[in-house]
Design a protein around this motif. Structure first.
Motif, PDB file in Angstrom:
ATOM      1  N   GLU A   1      -5.464   3.786 -15.742  1.00  0.00           N
ATOM      2  CA  GLU A   1      -6.525   4.050 -14.771  1.00  0.00           C
ATOM      3  C   GLU A   1      -6.470   3.003 -13.683  1.00  0.00           C
ATOM      4  OE1 GLU A   1     -11.344   5.013 -14.772  1.00  0.00           O
ATOM      5  OE2 GLU A   1     -10.431   3.970 -16.452  1.00  0.00           O
ATOM      6  N   TYR A   2      -6.794   3.422 -12.452  1.00  0.00           N
ATOM      7  CA  TYR A   2      -6.669   2.521 -11.304  1.00  0.00           C
ATOM      8  C   TYR A   2      -7.658   2.938 -10.233  1.00  0.00           C
ATOM      9  CZ  TYR A   2      -4.700   1.860  -6.555  1.00  0.00           C
ATOM     10  OH  TYR A   2      -4.525   1.625  -5.225  1.00  0.00           O
ATOM     11  N   HIS A   3      -8.269   1.941  -9.563  1.00  0.00           N
ATOM     12  CA  HIS A   3      -9.171   2.219  -8.459  1.00  0.00           C
ATOM     13  C   HIS A   3      -9.010   1.137  -7.390  1.00  0.00           C
ATOM     14  CE1 HIS A   3     -11.269   5.275 -10.802  1.00  0.00           C
ATOM     15  NE2 HIS A   3     -11.269   4.423 -11.812  1.00  0.00           N
ATOM     16  N   ILE A   4      -9.117   1.530  -6.141  1.00  0.00           N
ATOM     17  CA  ILE A   4      -9.012   0.593  -5.034  1.00  0.00           C
ATOM     18  C   ILE A   4     -10.114   0.913  -4.027  1.00  0.00           C
ATOM     19  CG2 ILE A   4      -7.373   2.012  -3.729  1.00  0.00           C
ATOM     20  CD1 ILE A   4      -6.034  -0.592  -2.800  1.00  0.00           C
TER      21      ILE A   4
ATOM     22  N   PRO B   1       0.804  -1.228   0.000  1.00  0.00           N
ATOM     23  CA  PRO B   1       0.000   0.000   0.000  1.00  0.00           C
ATOM     24  C   PRO B   1       0.835   1.276   0.000  1.00  0.00           C
ATOM     25  CG  PRO B   1       0.221  -0.770   2.236  1.00  0.00           C
ATOM     26  CD  PRO B   1       0.998  -1.748   1.380  1.00  0.00           C
ATOM     27  N   ASN B   2       2.177   1.164  -0.009  1.00  0.00           N
ATOM     28  CA  ASN B   2       3.000   2.343   0.260  1.00  0.00           C
ATOM     29  C   ASN B   2       3.356   3.175  -0.961  1.00  0.00           C
ATOM     30  OD1 ASN B   2       3.349   1.991   3.158  1.00  0.00           O
ATOM     31  ND2 ASN B   2       4.505   0.139   2.612  1.00  0.00           N
ATOM     32  N   TRP B   3       3.205   2.593  -2.146  1.00  0.00           N
ATOM     33  CA  TRP B   3       3.480   3.330  -3.365  1.00  0.00           C
ATOM     34  C   TRP B   3       4.871   3.974  -3.358  1.00  0.00           C
ATOM     35  CZ3 TRP B   3       0.719   3.537  -7.884  1.00  0.00           C
ATOM     36  CH2 TRP B   3      -0.554   2.951  -7.866  1.00  0.00           C
ATOM     37  N   ASN B   4       5.891   3.161  -3.044  1.00  0.00           N
ATOM     38  CA  ASN B   4       7.256   3.677  -2.997  1.00  0.00           C
ATOM     39  C   ASN B   4       7.823   3.868  -4.398  1.00  0.00           C
ATOM     40  OD1 ASN B   4       7.390   3.737  -0.178  1.00  0.00           O
ATOM     41  ND2 ASN B   4       7.973   1.572  -0.068  1.00  0.00           N
TER      42      ASN B   4
ATOM     43  N   ASP C   1      -3.051  12.405 -13.316  1.00  0.00           N
ATOM     44  CA  ASP C   1      -4.411  12.144 -12.832  1.00  0.00           C
ATOM     45  C   ASP C   1      -4.438  11.563 -11.419  1.00  0.00           C
ATOM     46  OD1 ASP C   1      -5.641  12.943 -15.269  1.00  0.00           O
ATOM     47  OD2 ASP C   1      -5.101  11.023 -16.161  1.00  0.00           O
ATOM     48  N   TYR C   2      -3.362  10.919 -11.032  1.00  0.00           N
ATOM     49  CA  TYR C   2      -3.249  10.311  -9.698  1.00  0.00           C
ATOM     50  C   TYR C   2      -1.944  10.795  -9.072  1.00  0.00           C
ATOM     51  CZ  TYR C   2      -6.580   7.032 -11.841  1.00  0.00           C
ATOM     52  OH  TYR C   2      -7.642   6.467 -12.485  1.00  0.00           O
ATOM     53  N   PHE C   3      -1.960  11.076  -7.781  1.00  0.00           N
ATOM     54  CA  PHE C   3      -0.810  11.679  -7.115  1.00  0.00           C
ATOM     55  C   PHE C   3      -0.293  10.730  -6.046  1.00  0.00           C
ATOM     56  CE2 PHE C   3      -3.876  14.831  -8.529  1.00  0.00           C
ATOM     57  CZ  PHE C   3      -3.120  15.493  -9.486  1.00  0.00           C
ATOM     58  N   PRO C   4       1.028  10.418  -6.083  1.00  0.00           N
ATOM     59  CA  PRO C   4       1.582   9.375  -5.210  1.00  0.00           C
ATOM     60  C   PRO C   4       1.227   9.527  -3.737  1.00  0.00           C
ATOM     61  CG  PRO C   4       3.188   9.990  -6.863  1.00  0.00           C
ATOM     62  CD  PRO C   4       2.035  10.929  -7.021  1.00  0.00           C
ATOM     63  N   ASP C   5       1.235  10.749  -3.201  1.00  0.00           N
ATOM     64  CA  ASP C   5       0.928  10.903  -1.774  1.00  0.00           C
ATOM     65  C   ASP C   5      -0.531  10.538  -1.482  1.00  0.00           C
ATOM     66  OD1 ASP C   5       0.074  13.116  -3.257  1.00  0.00           O
ATOM     67  OD2 ASP C   5       0.281  14.502  -1.573  1.00  0.00           O
ATOM     68  N   LYS C   6      -1.428  10.886  -2.394  1.00  0.00           N
ATOM     69  CA  LYS C   6      -2.835  10.558  -2.196  1.00  0.00           C
ATOM     70  C   LYS C   6      -3.099   9.077  -2.465  1.00  0.00           C
ATOM     71  CE  LYS C   6      -4.618  15.185  -2.967  1.00  0.00           C
ATOM     72  NZ  LYS C   6      -4.796  15.367  -1.514  1.00  0.00           N
ATOM     73  N   LEU C   7      -2.388   8.500  -3.443  1.00  0.00           N
ATOM     74  CA  LEU C   7      -2.509   7.066  -3.698  1.00  0.00           C
ATOM     75  C   LEU C   7      -2.092   6.280  -2.454  1.00  0.00           C
ATOM     76  CD1 LEU C   7      -0.974   6.884  -7.293  1.00  0.00           C
ATOM     77  CD2 LEU C   7      -3.351   6.380  -6.692  1.00  0.00           C
ATOM     78  N   LYS C   8      -1.015   6.712  -1.814  1.00  0.00           N
ATOM     79  CA  LYS C   8      -0.530   6.038  -0.608  1.00  0.00           C
ATOM     80  C   LYS C   8      -1.522   6.182   0.533  1.00  0.00           C
ATOM     81  CE  LYS C   8       3.297   6.029   2.705  1.00  0.00           C
ATOM     82  NZ  LYS C   8       4.636   6.579   3.021  1.00  0.00           N
ATOM     83  N   ALA C   9      -2.029   7.378   0.748  1.00  0.00           N
ATOM     84  CA  ALA C   9      -2.976   7.603   1.852  1.00  0.00           C
ATOM     85  C   ALA C   9      -4.246   6.777   1.652  1.00  0.00           C
ATOM     86  CB  ALA C   9      -3.313   9.096   1.939  1.00  0.00           C
ATOM     87  N   GLU C  10      -4.727   6.743   0.425  1.00  0.00           N
ATOM     88  CA  GLU C  10      -5.935   5.968   0.126  1.00  0.00           C
ATOM     89  C   GLU C  10      -5.701   4.486   0.365  1.00  0.00           C
ATOM     90  OE1 GLU C  10      -9.055   5.632  -3.603  1.00  0.00           O
ATOM     91  OE2 GLU C  10      -6.897   5.574  -4.035  1.00  0.00           O
ATOM     92  N   ALA C  11      -4.575   3.952  -0.131  1.00  0.00           N
ATOM     93  CA  ALA C  11      -4.292   2.522   0.006  1.00  0.00           C
ATOM     94  C   ALA C  11      -4.080   2.136   1.465  1.00  0.00           C
ATOM     95  CB  ALA C  11      -3.073   2.155  -0.833  1.00  0.00           C
TER      96      ALA C  11
ATOM     97  N   THR D   1       8.998   2.512 -11.892  1.00  0.00           N
ATOM     98  CA  THR D   1       8.667   1.153 -12.327  1.00  0.00           C
ATOM     99  C   THR D   1       8.468   1.026 -13.832  1.00  0.00           C
ATOM    100  OG1 THR D   1       6.280   1.510 -12.051  1.00  0.00           O
ATOM    101  CG2 THR D   1       7.507   0.700 -10.131  1.00  0.00           C
ATOM    102  N   GLY D   2       8.075   2.116 -14.476  1.00  0.00           N
ATOM    103  CA  GLY D   2       7.857   2.075 -15.918  1.00  0.00           C
ATOM    104  C   GLY D   2       6.584   1.371 -16.343  1.00  0.00           C
ATOM    105  N   ILE D   3       5.676   1.116 -15.392  1.00  0.00           N
ATOM    106  CA  ILE D   3       4.448   0.373 -15.734  1.00  0.00           C
ATOM    107  C   ILE D   3       3.234   1.284 -15.917  1.00  0.00           C
ATOM    108  CG2 ILE D   3       5.293  -1.660 -14.517  1.00  0.00           C
ATOM    109  CD1 ILE D   3       3.234  -1.054 -12.299  1.00  0.00           C
ATOM    110  N   PHE D   4       3.437   2.598 -15.714  1.00  0.00           N
ATOM    111  CA  PHE D   4       2.316   3.536 -15.781  1.00  0.00           C
ATOM    112  C   PHE D   4       2.403   4.390 -17.045  1.00  0.00           C
ATOM    113  CE2 PHE D   4       2.895   2.586 -11.281  1.00  0.00           C
ATOM    114  CZ  PHE D   4       1.615   2.187 -10.935  1.00  0.00           C
TER     115      PHE D   4
END
Length: 506
Positions: free
Chosen positions: A499-502, A420-423, A438-448, A428-431
């Motif tokens: 696109e990604y959703h959790i 869940p940490n999105w380090n 559209d998605y921000f690492p700090d918010k992705l981490k907080a959400e996860a 990674t080259g996968i995005f």
């Protein structure tokens, strides 16, 4: 390191597209479950036929392109007391239309015509058409296939035109057709349109539509008990047509074959027609197998596509009375419908004085039904819907499942490593290039982290449930709750996450 990473991407891309797997059925007892419903379905057909005064009825159930069950009751000839059998020949009326459409698609695939050609290229008399406005487009072959030519609905009149000559058909165009709409501006069911397609088959192939369909569809499928002219059917096999009047059956005159046979003249048996249904069922799923049908599988699927959406029945109900809105459309000589349960139905009804028929398949489920009755405008569609609903409800069979592509599984594994940490996800080259706009690492981490806290310790990661080759979701099992992760990939090669959703599953 950079070159090695690029090599990995190329290898993954090659694997992604080389290992495409078609949707499959996963239940090994599927056929046994379907077969267990047959006694109940037999009784349903019997009750429906008796209640609606059908003189004779023949029906069949087709599974995975094979006729697995046949039912017959009543008489083909009431006076002679000739019983209906699986070899009884019934006139199937507008069920004929899809065979005419298939012949057109075969000619298209051979490069002999184009669907968007103006029809006047093949019938010069159609240049006499006077449209409702000067800016109207000319009638095309595609318009004729989808009932979008602008001709008026003509069932009562068209049903009586079966035996007319080609000259009589062309005479309509010499005088000029009366239009109800401009071409391409609305759906309206037209028997004239399909008679016109029959004539186009003749002009393009150099054979009558009957001969062309016989040579290219019926004979290759082994449909040896299928006819156009009723006088050629063995007497003991021919179903006579009736109308229920004043509490008795009144025999209806049979019409000879003619120009309008392309819209509704075919005479066939349950055994024969099931072979044609198999062509439509075997078009699914898309796959790499060798072609073995009279036309390409892709062309059959094209026929089944909802080209001309015509109705939204918001107050539709299932046969058990449950509200179930349904949208319907017309393909090429085929009716298409999708109900509130996301089930897709493909088929066609048929009705003429003396006859009523219908066939329907559920491509995603690999099942279909067909019924013929020798009563004027017998509602075979209603009987078949009851049968299909019963079969699905009692058997509990599920639709085909699309296996996850290699790239979906790969991207799932890569996402799981980040959660869940999105380090440092950018490394990674996968995005895709849009992702971090559209998605921000700090918010992705907080959400996860919040989702993981609600789920507790993760005890398992499920397989990807594929919605298509580049979109899917997977479930992570937690001690307190489960997590759903969904993602969509780009059209690039290799596909990247765009696109990604959790979220916690409630």
């Amino acid at each position: 390191m950079k070159n090695y990473f690029c090599l990995l991407l190329l290898l993954s891309a090659t694997t992604t597209f080389a290992q495409y797997k078609p949707a499959t059925f996963t239940d090994p007892d599927r056929l046994k479950k379907i077969e267990a419903t047959f006694p109940i379905i037999d009784q349903l057909y019997k009750d429906y036929a008796e209640k609606n005064h059908w003189p004779g009825l023949a029906y069949g159930i087709v599974v995975d392109g094979k006729l697995v069950h046949i039912g017959n009751m009543g008489y083909t000839d009431i006076a002679a007391k000739t019983p209906v059998t699986s070899k009884s020949d019934f006139r199937i009326a507008s069920m004929t239309k899809s065979l005419t459409a298939m012949a057109i698609l075969k000619l298209r695939d051979e490069g002999k015509l184009k669907l968007d050609d103006p029809a006047y290229l093949y019938i010069p008399e159609m240049k006499n058409n006077k449209y409702l406005s000067k800016d109207a487009v000319p009638v095309t072959i595609r318009h004729l296939l989808t009932h979008a030519a602008g001709y008026p609905e003509d069932n009562p009149w068209g049903d009586r035109q079966l035996a007319v000559s080609d000259d009589a058909l062309i005479a309509i165009y010499k005088k000029g057709v009366s239009f109800s709409n401009n071409p391409g501006q609305g759906y309206e069911y037209s028997n004239l349109g399909f008679a016109t397609l029959g004539y186009i088959i003749k002009k393009v192939s150099g054979k009558t539509y009957e001969t062309y369909i016989n040579d290219n569809i019926l004979k290759p499928l082994g449909m040896g008990h299928t006819y156009w002219e009723y006088t050629k059917v063995p007497k003991e096999q021919l179903a006579l047509g009736y109308r229920w009047l004043d509490d008795k059956w009144v025999e209806q005159p049979l019409l000879h074959d003619g120009a309008y046979g392309a819209m509704g003249g075919l005479i066939t048996t349950i055994e024969d027609f099931s072979k044609y249904m198999a062509v439509h069922m075997n078009a699914w799923p898309a796959r790499d197998d060798a072609e073995d049908g009279p036309v390409k599988r892709s062309s059959v699927r094209e026929m089944q596509y909802p080209w001309d959406v015509n109705y939204l029945t918001a107050n539709a109900k299932t046969t058990t009375g449950r509200p179930c809105p349904t949208v319907s459309a017309y393909g090429y000589g085929l009716r298409w419908a999708k109900d509130c349960d996301n089930r897709v139905y493909v088929g066609h009804s048929g009705g003429l004085p003396g006859f009523g028929s219908q066939w329907n398949i559920l491509p995603d489920y690999g099942v279909g039904v067909v019924s013929f009755a020798n009563l004027t405008y017998a509602n075979g569609g209603r009987a078949n819907t009851i049968a299909l609903d019963t079969l699905l409800a009692l058997s509990g069979i599920k639709p085909r499942t699309l296996p996850a592509s290699a790239i979906l599984t790969q991207r799932r594994d890569e996402l799981v490593k980040l959660l869940p940490n999105w380090n440092n996800p950018q490394a990674t080259g996968i995005f895709a290039d849009n992702f971090f706009m559209d998605y921000f690492p700090d918010k992705l981490k907080a959400e996860a982290l919040d989702v993981y806290a609600k789920a507790g310790k993760i005890t398992g990661v499920g397989e990807v449930v594929a919605e298509n080759n580049l979109r899917g979701y997977f479930i992570m099992t937690g001690e307190k709750a489960n997590i759903r992760v969904s993602f969509t990939l780009t059209p690039e090669n290799p596909p990247l996450i765009q696109e990604y959703h959790i979220g916690v599953i409630q």
